[in-house]
Scaffold this motif. Structure first.
Motif, PDB file in Angstrom:
ATOM      1  N   PHE A 139       0.823  -1.210   0.000  1.00  0.00           N
ATOM      2  CA  PHE A 139       0.000   0.000   0.000  1.00  0.00           C
ATOM      3  C   PHE A 139       0.858   1.262   0.000  1.00  0.00           C
ATOM      4  CE2 PHE A 139      -3.265  -3.032   1.593  1.00  0.00           C
ATOM      5  CZ  PHE A 139      -4.126  -2.886   0.514  1.00  0.00           C
ATOM      6  N   ALA A 140       2.043   1.216   0.598  1.00  0.00           N
ATOM      7  CA  ALA A 140       2.959   2.359   0.538  1.00  0.00           C
ATOM      8  C   ALA A 140       3.409   2.599  -0.904  1.00  0.00           C
ATOM      9  CB  ALA A 140       4.165   2.125   1.446  1.00  0.00           C
ATOM     10  N   ARG A 141       3.696   1.534  -1.624  1.00  0.00           N
ATOM     11  CA  ARG A 141       4.108   1.682  -3.029  1.00  0.00           C
ATOM     12  C   ARG A 141       2.951   2.118  -3.914  1.00  0.00           C
ATOM     13  NH1 ARG A 141       7.968  -3.186  -4.532  1.00  0.00           N
ATOM     14  NH2 ARG A 141       7.660  -2.307  -6.605  1.00  0.00           N
ATOM     15  N   MET A 142       1.737   1.693  -3.582  1.00  0.00           N
ATOM     16  CA  MET A 142       0.567   2.178  -4.329  1.00  0.00           C
ATOM     17  C   MET A 142       0.451   3.698  -4.169  1.00  0.00           C
ATOM     18  SD  MET A 142      -1.143  -0.208  -5.966  1.00  0.00           S
ATOM     19  CE  MET A 142      -2.859   0.235  -6.071  1.00  0.00           C
ATOM     20  N   ARG A 143       0.617   4.189  -2.944  1.00  0.00           N
ATOM     21  CA  ARG A 143       0.557   5.634  -2.715  1.00  0.00           C
ATOM     22  C   ARG A 143       1.675   6.349  -3.472  1.00  0.00           C
ATOM     23  NH1 ARG A 143      -0.842   3.573   2.268  1.00  0.00           N
ATOM     24  NH2 ARG A 143       1.256   3.863   3.089  1.00  0.00           N
ATOM     25  N   LYS A 144       2.853   5.751  -3.501  1.00  0.00           N
ATOM     26  CA  LYS A 144       3.982   6.340  -4.226  1.00  0.00           C
ATOM     27  C   LYS A 144       3.685   6.416  -5.726  1.00  0.00           C
ATOM     28  CE  LYS A 144       8.938   5.825  -4.815  1.00  0.00           C
ATOM     29  NZ  LYS A 144      10.110   5.019  -4.519  1.00  0.00           N
ATOM     30  N   ASN A 145       2.906   5.465  -6.236  1.00  0.00           N
ATOM     31  CA  ASN A 145       2.533   5.445  -7.659  1.00  0.00           C
ATOM     32  C   ASN A 145       1.322   6.314  -7.972  1.00  0.00           C
ATOM     33  OD1 ASN A 145       4.605   3.715  -8.294  1.00  0.00           O
ATOM     34  ND2 ASN A 145       3.367   1.868  -8.190  1.00  0.00           N
ATOM     35  N   GLY A 146       0.852   7.100  -7.009  1.00  0.00           N
ATOM     36  CA  GLY A 146      -0.232   8.035  -7.272  1.00  0.00           C
ATOM     37  C   GLY A 146      -1.611   7.567  -6.857  1.00  0.00           C
ATOM     38  N   LYS A 177       7.460 -12.687  -6.449  1.00  0.00           N
ATOM     39  CA  LYS A 177       7.267 -13.580  -5.307  1.00  0.00           C
ATOM     40  C   LYS A 177       5.825 -13.758  -4.889  1.00  0.00           C
ATOM     41  CE  LYS A 177      11.822 -12.916  -3.684  1.00  0.00           C
ATOM     42  NZ  LYS A 177      12.797 -12.479  -2.838  1.00  0.00           N
ATOM     43  N   ASN A 178       4.974 -12.748  -5.118  1.00  0.00           N
ATOM     44  CA  ASN A 178       3.573 -12.906  -4.733  1.00  0.00           C
ATOM     45  C   ASN A 178       2.669 -12.042  -5.613  1.00  0.00           C
ATOM     46  OD1 ASN A 178       3.773 -10.307  -3.671  1.00  0.00           O
ATOM     47  ND2 ASN A 178       3.823 -10.975  -1.556  1.00  0.00           N
ATOM     48  N   MET A 179       1.375 -12.182  -5.406  1.00  0.00           N
ATOM     49  CA  MET A 179       0.390 -11.485  -6.238  1.00  0.00           C
ATOM     50  C   MET A 179       0.389  -9.975  -6.002  1.00  0.00           C
ATOM     51  SD  MET A 179      -1.058 -13.532  -8.357  1.00  0.00           S
ATOM     52  CE  MET A 179      -2.636 -12.846  -8.843  1.00  0.00           C
ATOM     53  N   LEU A 180       0.822  -9.523  -4.830  1.00  0.00           N
ATOM     54  CA  LEU A 180       0.895  -8.083  -4.596  1.00  0.00           C
ATOM     55  C   LEU A 180       1.920  -7.441  -5.533  1.00  0.00           C
ATOM     56  CD1 LEU A 180       0.695  -7.941  -0.701  1.00  0.00           C
ATOM     57  CD2 LEU A 180      -1.132  -7.554  -2.361  1.00  0.00           C
ATOM     58  N   GLU A 181       3.023  -8.138  -5.784  1.00  0.00           N
ATOM     59  CA  GLU A 181       4.021  -7.641  -6.733  1.00  0.00           C
ATOM     60  C   GLU A 181       3.465  -7.626  -8.150  1.00  0.00           C
ATOM     61  OE1 GLU A 181       7.574  -9.936  -6.191  1.00  0.00           O
ATOM     62  OE2 GLU A 181       7.939  -9.118  -4.203  1.00  0.00           O
ATOM     63  N   VAL A 182       2.657  -8.635  -8.488  1.00  0.00           N
ATOM     64  CA  VAL A 182       2.000  -8.669  -9.795  1.00  0.00           C
ATOM     65  C   VAL A 182       1.074  -7.455  -9.937  1.00  0.00           C
ATOM     66  CG1 VAL A 182       0.391  -9.947 -11.271  1.00  0.00           C
ATOM     67  CG2 VAL A 182       2.136 -11.182  -9.976  1.00  0.00           C
ATOM     68  N   CYS A 183       0.303  -7.174  -8.897  1.00  0.00           N
ATOM     69  CA  CYS A 183      -0.616  -6.040  -8.917  1.00  0.00           C
ATOM     70  C   CYS A 183       0.126  -4.729  -9.157  1.00  0.00           C
ATOM     71  CB  CYS A 183      -1.407  -5.988  -7.615  1.00  0.00           C
ATOM     72  SG  CYS A 183      -2.658  -4.690  -7.583  1.00  0.00           S
ATOM     73  N   LEU A 184       1.228  -4.522  -8.458  1.00  0.00           N
ATOM     74  CA  LEU A 184       2.011  -3.301  -8.665  1.00  0.00           C
ATOM     75  C   LEU A 184       2.518  -3.197 -10.099  1.00  0.00           C
ATOM     76  CD1 LEU A 184       4.072  -3.117  -5.367  1.00  0.00           C
ATOM     77  CD2 LEU A 184       2.339  -1.498  -6.138  1.00  0.00           C
ATOM     78  N   GLY A 185       2.985  -4.317 -10.636  1.00  0.00           N
ATOM     79  CA  GLY A 185       3.460  -4.320 -12.023  1.00  0.00           C
ATOM     80  C   GLY A 185       2.364  -3.981 -13.014  1.00  0.00           C
ATOM     81  N   LEU A 186       1.164  -4.495 -12.784  1.00  0.00           N
ATOM     82  CA  LEU A 186       0.040  -4.176 -13.668  1.00  0.00           C
ATOM     83  C   LEU A 186      -0.377  -2.714 -13.533  1.00  0.00           C
ATOM     84  CD1 LEU A 186      -2.051  -7.414 -13.142  1.00  0.00           C
ATOM     85  CD2 LEU A 186      -0.952  -6.701 -15.274  1.00  0.00           C
ATOM     86  N   CYS A 187      -0.296  -2.186 -12.316  1.00  0.00           N
ATOM     87  CA  CYS A 187      -0.702  -0.801 -12.077  1.00  0.00           C
ATOM     88  C   CYS A 187       0.281   0.209 -12.658  1.00  0.00           C
ATOM     89  CB  CYS A 187      -0.882  -0.540 -10.583  1.00  0.00           C
ATOM     90  SG  CYS A 187      -2.331  -1.354  -9.906  1.00  0.00           S
ATOM     91  N   ASP A 188       1.566  -0.128 -12.693  1.00  0.00           N
ATOM     92  CA  ASP A 188       2.528   0.822 -13.260  1.00  0.00           C
ATOM     93  C   ASP A 188       2.903   0.472 -14.707  1.00  0.00           C
ATOM     94  OD1 ASP A 188       4.439  -1.216 -13.146  1.00  0.00           O
ATOM     95  OD2 ASP A 188       5.531  -0.350 -11.468  1.00  0.00           O
ATOM     96  N   TYR A 200      -8.181   1.166  -3.501  1.00  0.00           N
ATOM     97  CA  TYR A 200      -7.376   2.355  -3.786  1.00  0.00           C
ATOM     98  C   TYR A 200      -7.736   2.828  -5.183  1.00  0.00           C
ATOM     99  CZ  TYR A 200      -4.230   2.565   0.205  1.00  0.00           C
ATOM    100  OH  TYR A 200      -3.712   2.745   1.455  1.00  0.00           O
ATOM    101  N   GLU A 201      -7.645   4.131  -5.422  1.00  0.00           N
ATOM    102  CA  GLU A 201      -7.971   4.663  -6.736  1.00  0.00           C
ATOM    103  C   GLU A 201      -6.948   5.695  -7.174  1.00  0.00           C
ATOM    104  OE1 GLU A 201     -11.679   6.754  -6.967  1.00  0.00           O
ATOM    105  OE2 GLU A 201     -11.201   8.017  -5.254  1.00  0.00           O
ATOM    106  N   LYS A 202      -6.897   5.863  -8.484  1.00  0.00           N
ATOM    107  CA  LYS A 202      -6.017   6.860  -9.080  1.00  0.00           C
ATOM    108  C   LYS A 202      -6.815   7.556 -10.174  1.00  0.00           C
ATOM    109  CE  LYS A 202      -1.596   7.245 -11.480  1.00  0.00           C
ATOM    110  NZ  LYS A 202      -0.437   6.474 -11.951  1.00  0.00           N
ATOM    111  N   LYS A 203      -6.908   8.871 -10.074  1.00  0.00           N
ATOM    112  CA  LYS A 203      -7.599   9.665 -11.091  1.00  0.00           C
ATOM    113  C   LYS A 203      -6.566  10.546 -11.769  1.00  0.00           C
ATOM    114  CE  LYS A 203     -11.307  10.448  -8.016  1.00  0.00           C
ATOM    115  NZ  LYS A 203     -12.227  11.390  -7.424  1.00  0.00           N
ATOM    116  N   ASP A 204      -6.601  10.543 -13.098  1.00  0.00           N
ATOM    117  CA  ASP A 204      -5.735  11.444 -13.851  1.00  0.00           C
ATOM    118  C   ASP A 204      -6.437  11.815 -15.154  1.00  0.00           C
ATOM    119  OD1 ASP A 204      -5.424   9.215 -15.506  1.00  0.00           O
ATOM    120  OD2 ASP A 204      -3.401   8.774 -14.820  1.00  0.00           O
ATOM    121  N   ASP A 205      -5.710  12.390 -16.096  1.00  0.00           N
ATOM    122  CA  ASP A 205      -6.313  12.825 -17.363  1.00  0.00           C
ATOM    123  C   ASP A 205      -6.839  11.661 -18.189  1.00  0.00           C
ATOM    124  OD1 ASP A 205      -5.676  15.399 -16.667  1.00  0.00           O
ATOM    125  OD2 ASP A 205      -3.801  15.423 -17.800  1.00  0.00           O
TER     126      ASP A 205
END
Length: 104
Positions: free
Chosen positions: A8-15, A85-96, A30-35
């Motif tokens: 969740f800290a990295r999600m916040r870092k990614n906006g 190593k886990n699905m949380l890392e997969v999620c971060l990769g998909l989000c960025d 968590y949500e991210k709004k942009d253009d």
């Protein structure tokens, strides 16, 4: 291995920020709004084997950890096949957008 707190800290870092409207009582959204629009990510509480990405992104969908059993819904993912190593890392990769994945 990435912990939920680190995730969740990295999600916040990614906006991303915690959504005012939670999609479920059993998960954290968590949500991210942009253009380009809005993207929401929901991770169930107390486990990390599945998550949902919804919104204006090519990686939208329900992702589940592949345990070898056939699933009726979601996109099965083996984190080890992606070097993760886990699905949380997969999620971060998909989000960025460092990982792209589609069912099929």
């Amino acid at each position: 291995m990435l912990t939920r707190r680190q995730f969740f800290a990295r999600m916040r870092k990614n906006g991303f920020s915690k959504s005012r409207i939670q999609m479920t009582r059993m998960g954290i959204t968590y949500e991210k709004k942009d253009d380009n629009g809005r993207v929401t990510v929901t991770v169930p509480k107390h486990h990390e084997s599945t998550f949902h990405i919804l919104g204006d992104t090519p990686n939208s969908g329900i992702f589940v950890e592949d345990t070898g059993r056939e699933v009726n819904w979601g996109i099965p993912v083996k984190p080890a096949n992606l070097g993760l190593k886990n699905m949380l890392e997969v999620c971060l990769g998909l989000c960025d957008d460092s990982i792209t994945m589609k069912k099929g």
